[in-house]
Motif scaffolding. Structure first.
Motif, PDB file in Angstrom:
ATOM      1  N   ASP A  33     -41.044 -42.339 -83.620  1.00 20.84           N
ATOM      2  CA  ASP A  33     -39.711 -42.935 -83.743  1.00 20.84           C
ATOM      3  C   ASP A  33     -38.719 -42.008 -84.442  1.00 20.84           C
ATOM      4  O   ASP A  33     -37.528 -42.315 -84.506  1.00 20.84           O
ATOM      5  N   ILE A  34     -39.200 -40.900 -84.986  1.00 24.11           N
ATOM      6  CA  ILE A  34     -38.327 -39.984 -85.725  1.00 24.11           C
ATOM      7  C   ILE A  34     -37.585 -39.075 -84.756  1.00 24.11           C
ATOM      8  O   ILE A  34     -38.188 -38.365 -83.954  1.00 24.11           O
ATOM      9  N   ILE A  35     -36.275 -39.098 -84.846  1.00 28.12           N
ATOM     10  CA  ILE A  35     -35.438 -38.254 -83.993  1.00 28.12           C
ATOM     11  C   ILE A  35     -35.260 -36.877 -84.638  1.00 28.12           C
ATOM     12  O   ILE A  35     -35.414 -35.847 -83.990  1.00 28.12           O
ATOM     13  N   TYR A  36     -34.956 -36.884 -85.932  1.00 20.62           N
ATOM     14  CA  TYR A  36     -34.849 -35.613 -86.662  1.00 20.62           C
ATOM     15  C   TYR A  36     -34.946 -35.871 -88.156  1.00 20.62           C
ATOM     16  O   TYR A  36     -34.838 -37.013 -88.632  1.00 20.62           O
ATOM     17  N   ALA A  37     -35.165 -34.805 -88.894  1.00 19.75           N
ATOM     18  CA  ALA A  37     -35.145 -34.837 -90.358  1.00 19.75           C
ATOM     19  C   ALA A  37     -34.237 -33.712 -90.812  1.00 19.75           C
ATOM     20  O   ALA A  37     -34.338 -32.579 -90.323  1.00 19.75           O
ATOM     21  N   GLU A  38     -33.337 -34.044 -91.749  1.00 22.53           N
ATOM     22  CA  GLU A  38     -32.330 -33.072 -92.180  1.00 22.53           C
ATOM     23  C   GLU A  38     -32.307 -32.952 -93.694  1.00 22.53           C
ATOM     24  O   GLU A  38     -32.260 -33.953 -94.406  1.00 22.53           O
ATOM     25  N   ALA A  39     -32.362 -31.726 -94.181  1.00 28.29           N
ATOM     26  CA  ALA A  39     -32.305 -31.472 -95.619  1.00 28.29           C
ATOM     27  C   ALA A  39     -30.873 -31.617 -96.108  1.00 28.29           C
ATOM     28  O   ALA A  39     -29.940 -31.100 -95.506  1.00 28.29           O
ATOM     29  N   GLN A  40     -30.727 -32.348 -97.213  1.00 32.49           N
ATOM     30  CA  GLN A  40     -29.425 -32.496 -97.857  1.00 32.49           C
ATOM     31  C   GLN A  40     -29.637 -32.376 -99.356  1.00 32.49           C
ATOM     32  O   GLN A  40     -30.135 -33.302 -99.992  1.00 32.49           O
ATOM     33  N   SER A  41     -29.280 -31.229 -99.894  1.00 32.21           N
ATOM     34  CA  SER A  41     -29.500 -30.931-101.303  1.00 32.21           C
ATOM     35  C   SER A  41     -30.997 -31.015-101.622  1.00 32.21           C
ATOM     36  O   SER A  41     -31.801 -30.353-100.986  1.00 32.21           O
ATOM     37  N   LYS A  42     -31.392 -31.879-102.570  1.00 30.21           N
ATOM     38  CA  LYS A  42     -32.788 -31.972-102.970  1.00 30.21           C
ATOM     39  C   LYS A  42     -33.525 -33.125-102.292  1.00 30.21           C
ATOM     40  O   LYS A  42     -34.644 -33.458-102.668  1.00 30.21           O
ATOM     41  N   HIS A  43     -32.886 -33.742-101.306  1.00 33.34           N
ATOM     42  CA  HIS A  43     -33.541 -34.829-100.607  1.00 33.34           C
ATOM     43  C   HIS A  43     -33.468 -34.611 -99.101  1.00 33.34           C
ATOM     44  O   HIS A  43     -32.870 -33.644 -98.629  1.00 33.34           O
ATOM     45  N   THR A  44     -34.094 -35.501 -98.345  1.00 32.41           N
ATOM     46  CA  THR A  44     -34.154 -35.373 -96.897  1.00 32.41           C
ATOM     47  C   THR A  44     -33.722 -36.678 -96.242  1.00 32.41           C
ATOM     48  O   THR A  44     -34.148 -37.754 -96.661  1.00 32.41           O
ATOM     49  N   VAL A  45     -32.888 -36.572 -95.246  1.00 26.99           N
ATOM     50  CA  VAL A  45     -32.460 -37.728 -94.462  1.00 26.99           C
ATOM     51  C   VAL A  45     -33.279 -37.742 -93.170  1.00 26.99           C
ATOM     52  O   VAL A  45     -33.347 -36.737 -92.459  1.00 26.99           O
ATOM     53  N   ILE A  46     -33.911 -38.865 -92.899  1.00 31.14           N
ATOM     54  CA  ILE A  46     -34.728 -39.007 -91.702  1.00 31.14           C
ATOM     55  C   ILE A  46     -34.086 -40.034 -90.787  1.00 31.14           C
ATOM     56  O   ILE A  46     -33.937 -41.204 -91.144  1.00 31.14           O
ATOM     57  N   ARG A  47     -33.708 -39.595 -89.601  1.00 26.23           N
ATOM     58  CA  ARG A  47     -33.104 -40.473 -88.611  1.00 26.23           C
ATOM     59  C   ARG A  47     -34.179 -40.949 -87.637  1.00 26.23           C
ATOM     60  O   ARG A  47     -34.851 -40.144 -87.001  1.00 26.23           O
ATOM     61  N   THR A  48     -34.369 -42.270 -87.573  1.00 18.47           N
ATOM     62  CA  THR A  48     -35.307 -42.839 -86.620  1.00 18.47           C
ATOM     63  C   THR A  48     -34.524 -43.623 -85.572  1.00 18.47           C
ATOM     64  O   THR A  48     -33.298 -43.736 -85.662  1.00 18.47           O
ATOM     65  N   VAL A  49     -35.228 -44.186 -84.625  1.00 15.91           N
ATOM     66  CA  VAL A  49     -34.552 -44.954 -83.578  1.00 15.91           C
ATOM     67  C   VAL A  49     -33.941 -46.232 -84.124  1.00 15.91           C
ATOM     68  O   VAL A  49     -33.055 -46.821 -83.501  1.00 15.91           O
TER      69      VAL A  49
END
Length: 236
Positions: A142-158
């Motif tokens: 279900d994960i479309i992408y994962a993106e680094a933002q500073s010291k955390h990660t944003v995970i975009r799912t469906v």
């Protein structure tokens, strides 16, 4: 793995907890355990569990009735009954029980049951994430992408966008390498959700886009082609 233990004997709850923790440590699986001493409390939150260990004899409402209400609520979790009464085994299978373990629970039999459960699901396709909103269980598919933002990660799912306070590299290492690739320094893309790509840009099936870094372009194209051949043999 989210597990619920439902038993009115605290000693049994503690015993199962110790065994499950040992199994998780041995297999490298994170097991999150919630304990309940009656069926009514379990029924308030049963939907989030993957496995429920259910005692047959409970106060107020017995294990069979509790499990039946769970099934009526469209719960497809795995139920493993534990009881000192072997004659209860037949009744337990009326609610699609995965296993029946006799008390006192034997470690070897418990571990075998858990091994069979792990084989029955695609556990490598599950990711446990901890956010400020709690702990989430998501399918890697279900994960479309994962993106680094500073010291955390944003995970975009469906279905949602989750923010986890770990570095992108940690997430990348937990994802199957045959289905995900880093397409730029701060971005990991899921092949399954790529609708098409150019030399410099990815177009996802949710309408979003991502740039392909020059240093990552060659490897991205090679690995995406391998993915297409491996999983999409009917692609023309």
């Amino acid at each position: 793995m989210f597990v619920a233990l439902c038993d009115d004997e605290k000693s049994m709850l503690n015993h199962l907890t110790i065994l499950l923790q040992e199994y998780g440590s041995k297999k490298g699986v994170e097991i999150i355990i919630d304990k309940f001493e009656n069926g009514y409390d379990l029924l308030k939150s049963f939907r989030k569990y993957e496995i429920v260990f259910m005692d047959y004899q409970l106060k107020d409402i017995d294990g069979i009735k509790t499990a039946r209400k769970m099934r009526e609520g469209n719960c497809d979790c795995t139920i493993i009954f534990v009881s000192a009464y072997p004659e209860a085994a037949l009744d337990s299978f009326e609610v699609n029980t995965f296993r029946f373990l006799r008390k006192p629970v034997d470690k070897h039999k418990l571990f075998c049951a858990l091994d069979d459960y792990m084989k029955s699901i695609d556990f490598d396709n599950l990711l446990i994430l901890k956010t400020n909103d709690g702990t989430w269980k998501i399918k890697t598919s279900d994960i479309i992408y994962a993106e680094a933002q500073s010291k955390h990660t944003v995970i975009r799912t469906v279905n949602e966008c989750l923010e986890v306070f770990v570095h992108l590299k940690v997430i990348e290492n937990k994802l199957p390498s045959k289905k995900f690739i880093r397409c730029q320094r701060a971005y990991v893309a899921g092949f399954e959700h790529i609708r098409r790509h150019t030399n410099s840009e990815i177009f996802f099936d949710n309408g979003e886009r991502a740039m392909i870094g020059k240093l990552y372009s060659k490897k991205f194209k090679q690995e995406f082609q391998k993915y297409v051949v491996r999983y999409n043999s009917r692609t023309l």
